[in-house]
Structure formats: C-alpha cells, structure tokens
Design an enzyme around this catalytic site. Structure first.
Site, short mmCIF file in Angstrom:
data_model
loop_
_atom_site.label_atom_id
_atom_site.label_comp_id
_atom_site.label_asym_id
_atom_site.label_seq_id
_atom_site.Cartn_x
_atom_site.Cartn_y
_atom_site.Cartn_z
N GLU A 106 -5.44 2.90 3.90
CA GLU A 106 -5.93 1.56 3.58
C GLU A 106 -7.44 1.42 3.77
O GLU A 106 -8.09 0.59 3.15
CB GLU A 106 -5.20 0.51 4.42
CG GLU A 106 -3.71 0.37 4.14
CD GLU A 106 -3.40 -0.33 2.83
OE1 GLU A 106 -4.35 -0.65 2.08
OE2 GLU A 106 -2.20 -0.54 2.55
N SER B 182 3.36 5.83 13.88
CA SER B 182 4.81 5.77 13.68
C SER B 182 5.53 7.03 14.15
O SER B 182 6.65 6.94 14.67
CB SER B 182 5.12 5.50 12.20
OG SER B 182 4.59 6.51 11.37
N GLY C 165 -1.20 -3.01 16.48
CA GLY C 165 -1.57 -2.34 17.72
C GLY C 165 -1.72 -0.85 17.50
O GLY C 165 -1.63 -0.35 16.38
N LYS D 210 -10.54 -1.23 11.81
CA LYS D 210 -10.64 0.08 12.47
C LYS D 210 -10.36 1.22 11.50
O LYS D 210 -10.77 2.37 11.75
CB LYS D 210 -9.73 0.15 13.68
CG LYS D 210 -8.25 -0.12 13.41
CD LYS D 210 -7.48 1.08 12.94
CE LYS D 210 -6.08 0.68 12.52
NZ LYS D 210 -5.30 1.81 11.97
N ARG E 9 -3.88 8.73 8.58
CA ARG E 9 -4.28 9.07 7.21
C ARG E 9 -5.76 8.79 6.99
O ARG E 9 -6.44 9.53 6.27
CB ARG E 9 -3.41 8.31 6.21
CG ARG E 9 -1.96 8.74 6.20
CD ARG E 9 -1.17 8.06 5.10
NE ARG E 9 -0.97 6.64 5.35
CZ ARG E 9 0.08 6.13 5.96
NH1 ARG E 9 1.04 6.92 6.40
NH2 ARG E 9 0.20 4.82 6.12
N ARG F 163 11.20 -0.74 -3.08
CA ARG F 163 11.15 -0.81 -4.54
C ARG F 163 12.16 0.15 -5.19
O ARG F 163 12.64 -0.10 -6.29
CB ARG F 163 9.74 -0.47 -5.03
CG ARG F 163 8.69 -1.49 -4.60
CD ARG F 163 7.32 -1.08 -5.09
NE ARG F 163 6.29 -1.97 -4.56
CZ ARG F 163 5.99 -3.15 -5.07
NH1 ARG F 163 6.64 -3.60 -6.12
NH2 ARG F 163 5.03 -3.89 -4.54
N ARG F 164 12.43 1.24 -4.50
CA ARG F 164 13.34 2.25 -5.06
C ARG F 164 14.80 1.95 -4.74
O ARG F 164 15.69 2.66 -5.20
CB ARG F 164 12.96 3.63 -4.54
CG ARG F 164 11.54 4.06 -4.91
CD ARG F 164 11.25 5.47 -4.41
NE ARG F 164 9.88 5.87 -4.66
CZ ARG F 164 8.87 5.64 -3.85
NH1 ARG F 164 9.08 5.01 -2.70
NH2 ARG F 164 7.64 6.04 -4.14
#
Length: 307
Positions: free
Chosen positions: A255, A114, A110, A165, A229, A34-35
């Site tokens: 999420e 990252s 999976g 999960k 997170r 978007r940026r």
C-alpha cells in the site's frame, strides 16, 4: 464473553488472521471474498460486526455494495485497511463513515505481521473510535492471551499511523538493501516518525497517538521485518530491480507505493515538509537512484532538530 457474529471482508493474509482470532474466541465468523461463491446479501444476515480487511483500491466499491443492502442499524464497522484513496485523500474509515453516517466505525491497527499472528506469537493492537462502546465491543471480540487489544479515542491518528509508516518502510528497505548500517536506520526511522506526525497533525490527529502502538509500534515492526511487503519493495529497489519487476512478483499489495503519491500531492498543497517521503516518491517514479536519494537527504540544509 458474549458470542458475536462477525463478517470478515477479504480472505487475504490479514483477513484470515483476524478471522482465526475471532474463531478462537468462540465467535461466529463468516468470510467474504471476491472469489467466493456466497453473496454479500446472504452473509450480512444478523451480523454484529463487519470487519474490512480488503485492499485500499476495493474499499469504496465494497462499501457501496453493502450500503445498497441496508445492514442492521446496530452493526459496527471495523476497518483494518491501511491506505489512502487517491481521488479524495480519504482514509478507509472516512469512506466507511461517509457510506454509513449513523453507524459506529472502528479502526483496528498496530504492529501486526499476519504470519506472526498465525504462529500465535504475542502481539498487541489498537482499536479506535469516537464511540467508546463500539471500540470496547471490538476490543472484547478480539482480545486473547496472545493478542492484547487497547482502545484509543483518536481514530484518525491510529489509522494514519498504520498508513503513513508504509512509506517509511519502503525507505527502510532501501536503507538495509544499501547496507547503510544501524546509525542510518535509527536516523531514518526517527525522522520518518517526525514526518508522520507532521502529516497527522494536518489531519487533526493527536501527536501522542503516533508514539503508541499504531504509530511508532507499527513503524518499528514494518521497518525491521522482511515479512513486510513495503520493506521488500525498498530492499529490492536498492538491489537494482525496477518497481514494475518487484510488483509483478510481490504476493499481495504494498500500500505504501500508492500512499506515497497521495502524500506528496497533499504535502505540496499544504506546504508540509516531508523530505524522506519526497525522496521515496522520486525513487518510485524512477527520477533518482537509491544512492542519489540518500545523497539528497544527507545534503539538505542543516537546521534545528525541532522547529
């Protein structure tokens, strides 16, 4: 390996990791964010694969933008987003498929943190589609000596494993934050997997998919890593912080926070028993403390392990 042109949607941590994997395999890679200054119309030209690594809240908007640009009919869409759309309870792949009914859609999911991918630590993932040739194309595009890619014919199961999960990962963070020990963690993860299977079966997913990389594999990675997170949300809730405080300083999107609310809504409609998810939801809503949530789970009516 045939050189492929891949457009990555999303320049966050996961999008960047996937872009680097494709570049290392010699593919032409474009990244949209978007940026950024480049338009989607320009980046879409002669693209073979469009891979979405954007957050759940942006999926439909971006899919609609691309729909208006009429990509090539040979384009394969890949989704690496994990979440549910609150208004429709659609998964990301269902949104992409609804916008592009004549295109193959592949799910990539999976146990893939990252940061570890970026360090070239060995990892494995799954690409799933009803169109076997599309899954095989994506498999070849991303497979390497450090990133092993399997195919699977159950896209909804693979996608839900990665999505569901996240809620259990929040509970896992609470468990570790309260220092409840290894026994409690093992029980939580195992019973959490049972809830994932129950919800997945309601969606038509295959049970065995949840015992593979995109289900149990992703669950173990996320529930045991401070890099997650969602885990961090639970851990910090156990430490006495409020959800608002945690989300304000969290890098990126957890999420599981939004997914939890959608799952509880679905479970109540379909009469699916998901007690761990229910307690995570109540904790996120501020209705119970972490200790109260634990007590309510432990003091439920006793019953057989399997019905």
């Amino acid at each position: 390996m045939q050189e492929t042109t891949i457009l990555i949607l999303g320049a966050g941590a996961w999008g960047a990791s996937l872009a680097n994997l494709a570049l290392a395999n010699g593919h032409r890679v474009r990244v949209w964010s978007r940026r950024g200054t480049e338009t989607l119309a320009a980046l879409l030209e002669d693209v073979d694969i469009i891979l979405s690594a954007i957050s759940m809240k942006g999926v439909r908007e971006v899919a609609s933008q691309i729909q208006s640009l009429t990509p090539s009919p040979e384009t394969i869409f890949v989704t690496a987003t994990k979440g549910l759309e609150p208004e429709t309870i659609y998964t990301p792949s269902q949104i992409w498929q609804s916008c592009f009914p004549n295109h193959p859609v592949v799910v990539l999911s999976g146990p893939n943190l990252s940061k570890e991918i970026d360090q070239s630590l060995p990892a494995a993932t799954v690409v799933a589609s009803r169109i076997a040739t599309a899954a095989a194309t994506v498999q070849l595009a991303f497979s390497s000596s450090r990133f092993r890619v399997y195919t699977n014919p159950d896209p909804i199961g693979v996608e839900l494993g990665g999505t569901l999960k996240n809620v259990i990962a929040i509970a896992s963070g609470v468990c570790d934050g309260l220092h409840l020990g290894t026994n409690a963690k093992a029980a939580l993860v195992t019973r959490g997997l049972t809830e994932m299977v129950r919800i997945g079966n309601c969606w038509g997913a295959k049970t065995e998919t949840f015992y593979g990389l995109s289900g149990l594999g992703d669950l173990l990675a996320t529930c045991n890593s401070p890099l997650s997170r969602n885990y961090q949300v639970g851990y910090q809730l156990a430490g006495g912080q409020t959800l608002a405080q945690i989300l304000a300083k969290l890098p990126g999107t957890a999420e599981g926070v939004n997914t939890c609310q959608v799952l509880v809504q679905l479970a109540r409609q379909q009469n699916i028993v998901i007690p761990i998810t229910e307690q995570v939801y109540r904790l996120l809503q501020g209705e119970v403390t972490p200790q109260q949530a634990l007590d309510e789970l432990m003091l439920r009516d006793i019953k057989p392990e399997y019905n």
